[in-house]
Design an enzyme around this catalytic site. Sequence first.
Site, short mmCIF file in Angstrom:
data_model
loop_
_atom_site.label_atom_id
_atom_site.label_comp_id
_atom_site.label_asym_id
_atom_site.label_seq_id
_atom_site.Cartn_x
_atom_site.Cartn_y
_atom_site.Cartn_z
N HIS A 154 14.04 29.37 18.60
CA HIS A 154 14.49 30.58 19.28
C HIS A 154 14.37 31.80 18.36
O HIS A 154 15.25 32.66 18.33
CB HIS A 154 15.94 30.44 19.75
N LEU A 189 -0.99 28.25 22.46
CA LEU A 189 -1.52 27.91 23.78
C LEU A 189 -1.33 29.08 24.73
O LEU A 189 -0.43 29.92 24.53
CB LEU A 189 -0.77 26.70 24.36
#
Length: 519
Positions: A455, A43
């Site tokens: 992460h 996105l």
Amino acid sequence: MPAEIRSRYPGRAYLDTNNIWRTLAACYGYDTHKPRRYEQARLLGGGSAINALMANRGAPSDYEEWQTLGADGWNWANCLPYFLKIECDCDFSGPLHGLDGPLAIRRISDERISPFVDRVMRTLDQRQHPIRADQNGPWEDGTFRGTAAVSDTGERLPTSVAYLTSDVRRRSNLKIITEAMALRILFDGRRAIGAELMTLANQCQTLQAAEVIVAAGAIHTPALLLKSGIGPGADLAKLGIPVVAARAGVGENLMEHPSIAVATYLPKAMRERNDAEHHEQAIWRYSSGLPGAPQGDMHAAILARFGWHSVGGRLGGLFFWVNKSYSRGSVRLGTPDPIVEPHVDFRMLSDSRDLERLKSALHAGISVLSDPFMQGYRDTVFPASYSPRVAKIAQPGLWNATQRGLLSGILDMAGSLRTKLIHRLITLGVTADRLLADDGALTDFVCSHVGGTWHASGTCRMGRNDDSMAVTSRHGNVMGVEGLRICDASLMPTIPCANTNLPTIMMAERIADFIKQGD
């Protein structure tokens, strides 16, 4: 922005396969090569569009370590001004807080905090883990209400909103292209001159550029470099990819924060009543005591719920991760086909220091939630993880909704049978008591159920010119070529003791200044 992305609760956004790279998978543990889905945003705004919004920086020692490892000028004194530049802290001021940046930073109020989360914090306080005011204050152990990037209207603040404002979008020198995939970087000799894209209509598009900046994240950035001929020369040659620059470190040094969880069934009065409320309302930072590990090398998110759906709303708990992890993995290509996802192997827990600390975290979590002071605020305590089974049943859909509704109703009505039902239907026979009593069973559970925290970092790390495993200079310039720069979490020499969103934005601000200065 769809409602699930606009919401400050991200639990639904990252489970919607429309928002992620659908075929991206990774091997998590070092002792298994069975890949599992690894959610990475597809996105505008990248991970900031679906992540947990947590806005913390890590320890000052993280950035001193970066400098020691060859990222000259990336020490705490040089990074702190850029952390301040990012934020508008709505709760605190002073030398550790910015007041006019694009990201509004907030902590949950007394009126909105979950009674379960508040009780866990008070329980930890009684156990010599003091409640402290500011997670982004001086680096110290304790419990804190989590810092989150939330707008004045209570909505998510992805970079696509915080930085690409209406004024910015009107700039004549800015063109935003979405629904397209970067296939490769284009070169004239050793100079990057542009990129080739593929649109949803399977049409190729070529962009020309004076400088190419790659910000595709710690998995797709090294993959893009490898597909473009930058990486270990022998590996590229085997795949038939012409070598533009042989850099052995591309795709190596892959890092994550390995995770495990302890959950509990919540009595009705302890449940979060606001479906839009953030789930990670507080955190517990503590030190493991491992020789050589920094202060605050362990982290636990104190969760008001474990999912957006009816079952998740009935569960609370502690989501642990190793804040300073030592295991390393890799990103490699299996084919020269630019459409195919790379092989991602985190090799979590391959360093025994990570395994032992995650096992200890599970012990600690069970002990805290079982504390007599928690009586009335929790029910059955059990080990948990974000497994493929959990992810699958959490996806939107009628059949999943039916299953979740039935399970929720059964758990509510179970009474004295609830513990047996949880162990039968949720943990598949694994109990907290068994794990505490049997170290072998505990090791097996942690190794089999270790998760990540989204992460990923370190795969194109910064370093000095004489470091054969470094990929870029301290300015993000890719070594061995011209006109190509990287600007994302792949630059990190080591993973910071933080959610990586804010450190990554900090790095982008610094590199933007390097570009303006001509570095």
